[in-house]
Motif scaffolding. Structure first.
Motif, PDB file in Angstrom:
ATOM      1  N   TYR A  71      17.567  17.450  59.473  1.00  0.00           N
ATOM      2  CA  TYR A  71      18.353  16.211  59.422  1.00  0.00           C
ATOM      3  C   TYR A  71      19.420  16.303  58.334  1.00  0.00           C
ATOM      4  CZ  TYR A  71      14.995  13.780  62.475  1.00  0.00           C
ATOM      5  OH  TYR A  71      14.216  13.387  63.525  1.00  0.00           O
ATOM      6  N   GLU A  72      19.052  16.820  57.191  1.00  0.00           N
ATOM      7  CA  GLU A  72      19.989  16.942  56.071  1.00  0.00           C
ATOM      8  C   GLU A  72      21.135  17.881  56.430  1.00  0.00           C
ATOM      9  OE1 GLU A  72      21.732  16.109  52.544  1.00  0.00           O
ATOM     10  OE2 GLU A  72      19.954  15.139  53.347  1.00  0.00           O
ATOM     11  N   SER A  73      20.820  18.972  57.105  1.00  0.00           N
ATOM     12  CA  SER A  73      21.839  19.937  57.509  1.00  0.00           C
ATOM     13  C   SER A  73      22.855  19.303  58.463  1.00  0.00           C
ATOM     14  CB  SER A  73      21.173  21.142  58.166  1.00  0.00           C
ATOM     15  OG  SER A  73      22.131  22.030  58.654  1.00  0.00           O
ATOM     16  N   LYS A  74      22.355  18.522  59.414  1.00  0.00           N
ATOM     17  CA  LYS A  74      23.260  17.864  60.367  1.00  0.00           C
ATOM     18  C   LYS A  74      24.185  16.873  59.654  1.00  0.00           C
ATOM     19  CE  LYS A  74      20.308  18.368  64.410  1.00  0.00           C
ATOM     20  NZ  LYS A  74      19.469  17.703  65.414  1.00  0.00           N
ATOM     21  N   ILE A  75      23.632  16.147  58.708  1.00  0.00           N
ATOM     22  CA  ILE A  75      24.445  15.182  57.957  1.00  0.00           C
ATOM     23  C   ILE A  75      25.493  15.920  57.126  1.00  0.00           C
ATOM     24  CG2 ILE A  75      24.407  13.447  56.114  1.00  0.00           C
ATOM     25  CD1 ILE A  75      23.359  12.427  58.828  1.00  0.00           C
ATOM     26  N   GLN A  76      25.106  17.009  56.503  1.00  0.00           N
ATOM     27  CA  GLN A  76      26.054  17.785  55.704  1.00  0.00           C
ATOM     28  C   GLN A  76      27.173  18.344  56.581  1.00  0.00           C
ATOM     29  OE1 GLN A  76      23.736  20.706  53.592  1.00  0.00           O
ATOM     30  NE2 GLN A  76      23.081  19.247  52.025  1.00  0.00           N
ATOM     31  N   ASP A  77      26.843  18.796  57.787  1.00  0.00           N
ATOM     32  CA  ASP A  77      27.868  19.288  58.709  1.00  0.00           C
ATOM     33  C   ASP A  77      28.856  18.178  59.060  1.00  0.00           C
ATOM     34  OD1 ASP A  77      26.691  21.780  58.694  1.00  0.00           O
ATOM     35  OD2 ASP A  77      25.703  21.538  60.650  1.00  0.00           O
TER      36      ASP A  77
END
Length: 168
Positions: free
Chosen positions: A51-57
């Motif tokens: 989830y964090e990776s998607k938000i960072q992207d």
């Protein structure tokens, strides 16, 4: 006669209070070695990282578009193009906020789904140990704060709970 009965009751009451057995245990100590808990925790950490990776992207995309808009917009840019770029950035910002809320809600649901059966097994093991041992009270050292446990008159049943859960 009434005084004798009252005196007898008052003499017996403290004796029965001392006959009660008290137990304490530490769920943090159990959780450190409980395989089901450790597995669920690892899965939740991986999900959180996704989830964090998607938000960072999404945030990187917003930053890139913002920088591009800044370089393209100048005083000679028509107002409708400026407004379109601003709207596009605002929509992307709103999508990020929505994604964060959705991810948070989904994470909490997944956490409850994974942890509820584990916590129920733990509670069942605690209840079984307390019942088998004839304990009146069982206190979890990990969850109480501001309460002192006199361990000299209380029995630590953490090991028995681990055994009930199949933890060596």
């Amino acid at each position: 006669m009434f005084k004798k009965i009252l005196f007898l009751v008052l003499m017996i009451a403290p004796v029965t209070a001392f006959a009660q057995k008290f137990a304490h245990y530490d769920t943090q100590e159990i959780a450190k070695v409980y395989p089901a808990f450790l597995t669920a925790q690892k899965e939740l950490e991986e999900l959180g990282a996704q989830y964090e990776s998607k938000i960072q992207d999404m945030q990187k995309e917003l930053q890139t578009k913002y920088e591009k808009a800044q370089s393209e917009i100048n005083e000679s840019t028509p107002e409708n193009i400026k407004q379109r770029k601003i709207n596009e950035l605002e929509q992307l910002q709103q999508r990020i906020q929505d994604a964060m809320q959705n991810n948070d809600q989904a994470f909490r649901q997944e956490q409850a789904k994974k942890m509820q059966p584990i916590l129920q097994k733990l509670q069942d093991a605690v209840n079984a140990v307390l019942q088998e041992g004839g304990y009146v009270y069982g206190i979890d050292k990990a969850t109480v704060s501001g309460v002192a446990i006199n361990e000299s008159i209380s029995v630590d049943v953490t090991a028995q709970i681990k055994t009930k859960l199949g933890i060596k």
